[in-house]
Design a protein around this motif. Structure first.
Motif, PDB file in Angstrom:
ATOM      1  N   VAL A 166      -3.510   4.759  -5.085  1.00 23.07           N
ATOM      2  CA  VAL A 166      -2.706   5.448  -4.075  1.00 23.07           C
ATOM      3  C   VAL A 166      -3.701   6.055  -3.091  1.00 23.07           C
ATOM      4  CG1 VAL A 166      -1.107   7.342  -3.588  1.00 23.07           C
ATOM      5  CG2 VAL A 166      -0.799   5.963  -5.664  1.00 23.07           C
ATOM      6  N   ALA A 167      -3.653   5.612  -1.843  1.00 25.84           N
ATOM      7  CA  ALA A 167      -4.479   6.249  -0.817  1.00 25.84           C
ATOM      8  C   ALA A 167      -3.947   7.667  -0.666  1.00 25.84           C
ATOM      9  CB  ALA A 167      -4.364   5.492   0.500  1.00 25.84           C
ATOM     10  N   THR A 168      -4.834   8.634  -0.573  1.00 27.43           N
ATOM     11  CA  THR A 168      -4.392  10.025  -0.554  1.00 27.43           C
ATOM     12  C   THR A 168      -4.998  10.748   0.633  1.00 27.43           C
ATOM     13  OG1 THR A 168      -4.362   9.946  -2.969  1.00 27.43           O
ATOM     14  CG2 THR A 168      -4.171  12.113  -1.954  1.00 27.43           C
ATOM     15  N   VAL A 169      -4.150  11.479   1.355  1.00 24.80           N
ATOM     16  CA  VAL A 169      -4.608  12.310   2.464  1.00 24.80           C
ATOM     17  C   VAL A 169      -4.650  13.754   1.980  1.00 24.80           C
ATOM     18  CG1 VAL A 169      -3.776  10.716   4.238  1.00 24.80           C
ATOM     19  CG2 VAL A 169      -2.266  12.531   3.397  1.00 24.80           C
ATOM     20  N   GLY A 170      -5.097  14.642   2.826  1.00 20.97           N
ATOM     21  CA  GLY A 170      -5.188  16.051   2.456  1.00 20.97           C
ATOM     22  C   GLY A 170      -3.826  16.689   2.243  1.00 20.97           C
ATOM     23  N   VAL A 171      -3.852  17.868   1.677  1.00 22.29           N
ATOM     24  CA  VAL A 171      -2.627  18.623   1.410  1.00 22.29           C
ATOM     25  C   VAL A 171      -1.869  18.815   2.721  1.00 22.29           C
ATOM     26  CG1 VAL A 171      -1.696  20.835   0.600  1.00 22.29           C
ATOM     27  CG2 VAL A 171      -3.630  19.760  -0.601  1.00 22.29           C
ATOM     28  N   ASN A 172      -0.586  18.492   2.703  1.00 21.76           N
ATOM     29  CA  ASN A 172       0.308  18.557   3.866  1.00 21.76           C
ATOM     30  C   ASN A 172      -0.163  17.649   5.011  1.00 21.76           C
ATOM     31  OD1 ASN A 172       1.826  20.365   2.420  1.00 21.76           O
ATOM     32  ND2 ASN A 172       1.551  22.065   3.810  1.00 21.76           N
ATOM     33  N   PRO A 207       0.835  -1.203   0.000  1.00 18.07           N
ATOM     34  CA  PRO A 207       0.000   0.000   0.000  1.00 18.07           C
ATOM     35  C   PRO A 207       0.868   1.251   0.000  1.00 18.07           C
ATOM     36  CG  PRO A 207      -0.186  -1.175   2.105  1.00 18.07           C
ATOM     37  CD  PRO A 207       0.685  -1.999   1.221  1.00 18.07           C
ATOM     38  N   VAL A 208       0.462   2.206  -0.813  1.00 22.61           N
ATOM     39  CA  VAL A 208       1.152   3.492  -0.912  1.00 22.61           C
ATOM     40  C   VAL A 208       0.163   4.575  -0.504  1.00 22.61           C
ATOM     41  CG1 VAL A 208       2.315   5.139  -2.444  1.00 22.61           C
ATOM     42  CG2 VAL A 208       2.643   2.666  -2.779  1.00 22.61           C
ATOM     43  N   ILE A 209       0.611   5.431   0.403  1.00 24.75           N
ATOM     44  CA  ILE A 209      -0.188   6.561   0.864  1.00 24.75           C
ATOM     45  C   ILE A 209       0.478   7.825   0.340  1.00 24.75           C
ATOM     46  CG2 ILE A 209      -1.097   7.804   2.856  1.00 24.75           C
ATOM     47  CD1 ILE A 209      -0.670   5.121   4.459  1.00 24.75           C
ATOM     48  N   GLY A 210      -0.246   8.597  -0.431  1.00 25.77           N
ATOM     49  CA  GLY A 210       0.299   9.817  -1.006  1.00 25.77           C
ATOM     50  C   GLY A 210      -0.011  11.032  -0.146  1.00 25.77           C
ATOM     51  N   VAL A 211       0.988  11.887   0.019  1.00 21.95           N
ATOM     52  CA  VAL A 211       0.824  13.148   0.736  1.00 21.95           C
ATOM     53  C   VAL A 211       1.097  14.286  -0.249  1.00 21.95           C
ATOM     54  CG1 VAL A 211       1.602  14.612   2.645  1.00 21.95           C
ATOM     55  CG2 VAL A 211       1.611  12.112   2.898  1.00 21.95           C
ATOM     56  N   PRO A 212       0.045  14.981  -0.691  1.00 23.11           N
ATOM     57  CA  PRO A 212       0.277  16.133  -1.568  1.00 23.11           C
ATOM     58  C   PRO A 212       0.890  17.278  -0.753  1.00 23.11           C
ATOM     59  CG  PRO A 212      -2.092  15.634  -1.344  1.00 23.11           C
ATOM     60  CD  PRO A 212      -1.357  14.717  -0.447  1.00 23.11           C
ATOM     61  N   ILE A 213       1.938  17.858  -1.295  1.00 24.18           N
ATOM     62  CA  ILE A 213       2.637  18.954  -0.625  1.00 24.18           C
ATOM     63  C   ILE A 213       2.176  20.282  -1.211  1.00 24.18           C
ATOM     64  CG2 ILE A 213       4.897  19.991  -0.144  1.00 24.18           C
ATOM     65  CD1 ILE A 213       4.480  17.352   1.327  1.00 24.18           C
ATOM     66  N   LYS A 214       1.849  21.199  -0.324  1.00 22.52           N
ATOM     67  CA  LYS A 214       1.385  22.516  -0.746  1.00 22.52           C
ATOM     68  C   LYS A 214       2.508  23.245  -1.483  1.00 22.52           C
ATOM     69  CE  LYS A 214      -0.829  26.682   1.013  1.00 22.52           C
ATOM     70  NZ  LYS A 214      -1.385  27.324   2.211  1.00 22.52           N
ATOM     71  N   GLY A 215       2.173  23.738  -2.624  1.00 22.73           N
ATOM     72  CA  GLY A 215       3.114  24.507  -3.432  1.00 22.73           C
ATOM     73  C   GLY A 215       2.287  25.437  -4.286  1.00 22.73           C
ATOM     74  N   MET A 216       2.390  25.233  -5.564  1.00 19.24           N
ATOM     75  CA  MET A 216       1.565  26.009  -6.482  1.00 19.24           C
ATOM     76  C   MET A 216       0.104  25.607  -6.298  1.00 19.24           C
ATOM     77  SD  MET A 216       4.013  25.750  -9.818  1.00 19.24           S
ATOM     78  CE  MET A 216       3.051  26.902 -10.759  1.00 19.24           C
ATOM     79  N   LEU A 217      -0.792  26.506  -6.539  1.00 27.09           N
ATOM     80  CA  LEU A 217      -2.234  26.256  -6.450  1.00 27.09           C
ATOM     81  C   LEU A 217      -2.643  25.697  -5.085  1.00 27.09           C
ATOM     82  CD1 LEU A 217      -2.810  24.684  -9.994  1.00 27.09           C
ATOM     83  CD2 LEU A 217      -2.998  27.090  -9.333  1.00 27.09           C
ATOM     84  N   ASP A 218      -1.930  26.097  -4.038  1.00 27.18           N
ATOM     85  CA  ASP A 218      -2.198  25.656  -2.666  1.00 27.18           C
ATOM     86  C   ASP A 218      -2.207  24.137  -2.515  1.00 27.18           C
ATOM     87  OD1 ASP A 218      -2.266  28.132  -1.432  1.00 27.18           O
ATOM     88  OD2 ASP A 218      -4.388  28.426  -1.857  1.00 27.18           O
ATOM     89  N   GLY A 219      -1.500  23.432  -3.376  1.00 27.29           N
ATOM     90  CA  GLY A 219      -1.395  21.983  -3.291  1.00 27.29           C
ATOM     91  C   GLY A 219      -2.474  21.232  -4.041  1.00 27.29           C
ATOM     92  N   LEU A 220      -3.431  21.969  -4.614  1.00 30.79           N
ATOM     93  CA  LEU A 220      -4.505  21.310  -5.357  1.00 30.79           C
ATOM     94  C   LEU A 220      -3.945  20.537  -6.547  1.00 30.79           C
ATOM     95  CD1 LEU A 220      -7.523  20.801  -5.748  1.00 30.79           C
ATOM     96  CD2 LEU A 220      -7.625  22.919  -7.077  1.00 30.79           C
ATOM     97  N   ASP A 221      -2.947  21.093  -7.214  1.00 26.27           N
ATOM     98  CA  ASP A 221      -2.330  20.406  -8.350  1.00 26.27           C
ATOM     99  C   ASP A 221      -1.725  19.075  -7.913  1.00 26.27           C
ATOM    100  OD1 ASP A 221      -0.529  21.931  -6.834  1.00 26.27           O
ATOM    101  OD2 ASP A 221       0.799  22.345  -8.528  1.00 26.27           O
ATOM    102  N   ALA A 222      -1.016  19.076  -6.783  1.00 29.22           N
ATOM    103  CA  ALA A 222      -0.400  17.847  -6.279  1.00 29.22           C
ATOM    104  C   ALA A 222      -1.475  16.846  -5.858  1.00 29.22           C
ATOM    105  CB  ALA A 222       0.531  18.167  -5.111  1.00 29.22           C
ATOM    106  N   MET A 223      -2.496  17.322  -5.169  1.00 30.37           N
ATOM    107  CA  MET A 223      -3.554  16.433  -4.700  1.00 30.37           C
ATOM    108  C   MET A 223      -4.248  15.743  -5.876  1.00 30.37           C
ATOM    109  SD  MET A 223      -6.858  17.148  -2.284  1.00 30.37           S
ATOM    110  CE  MET A 223      -7.660  18.167  -3.501  1.00 30.37           C
ATOM    111  N   LEU A 224      -4.591  16.511  -6.892  1.00 32.36           N
ATOM    112  CA  LEU A 224      -5.263  15.913  -8.054  1.00 32.36           C
ATOM    113  C   LEU A 224      -4.353  14.930  -8.781  1.00 32.36           C
ATOM    114  CD1 LEU A 224      -7.206  19.016  -9.392  1.00 32.36           C
ATOM    115  CD2 LEU A 224      -8.131  17.037  -8.155  1.00 32.36           C
TER     116      LEU A 224
END
Length: 168
Positions: free
Chosen positions: A110-116, A82-99
């Motif tokens: 990839v299980a995904t949690v909220g930005v940061n 299992p892989v858990i992804g953590v989007p890091i806030k950067g450009m677009l307040d992390g929305l780009d990473a989260m998507l």
């Protein structure tokens, strides 16, 4: 002591966010490792890491990435862990990473949690581990009980806050 959780980040600039995962895993007494690997700058190393992870005794991978955020998906493509992804806030307040992390093709979740959300990623990893480890399960239960106690204490403290028109 061998790691059972691996925290991977695209760059050490992600460490201030990922420290929350490190602290939680440490508190839960879960052996972990922390490394920087880049899906774009070290793709061969990422693939080797992912392919060898299970054989090294790892059970869960937490992968942090910002902007294009390919790292969690690239790792998930080369492992059955299992892989858990953590989007890091950067450009677009992390929305780009989260998507980027959420929108994985069928068969490569990839299980995904909220930005940061590094702390939640670590809690999710501990919940997965607790399914087959009673000692970890007990530490997790104690941790969650502590969360409840913090809120109960906060409510008691709020009762002492006085305002002219406050009714409770």
């Amino acid at each position: 002591m061998n790691p059972i959780v691996s925290i991977i980040m695209g760059s050490t600039s992600d460490l201030p966010v990922m420290e929350k995962a490190c602290k939680l895993l440490n508190e839960m007494q879960v052996p972990f490792e922390v490394n920087a690997l880049s899906a774009h700058r070290t793709p061969e190393a990422v693939e080797t890491f992912a392919k060898e992870a299970k054989g090294r005794g790892l059970k869960v991978i937490i992968a942090a990435a910002g902007m294009a955020a390919a790292l969690p998906g690239v790792i998930a493509a080369s492992t059955t862990l299992p892989v858990i992804g953590v989007p890091i806030k950067g450009m677009l307040d992390g929305l780009d990473a989260m998507l980027s992390i959420i929108q994985m093709p069928p068969g490569i979740p990839v299980a995904t949690v909220g930005v940061n959300g590094a702390q939640n990623a670590a809690i999710l990893a501990v919940e997965m581990l607790a399914l087959s480890d009673e000692a970890i399960a007990q530490r997790l239960a104690d941790y969650k009980s502590g969360l409840k106690e913090k809120i109960e204490k906060a409510n008691k403290d709020l009762a002492d806050v006085k305002y002219e028109f406050k009714t409770n």
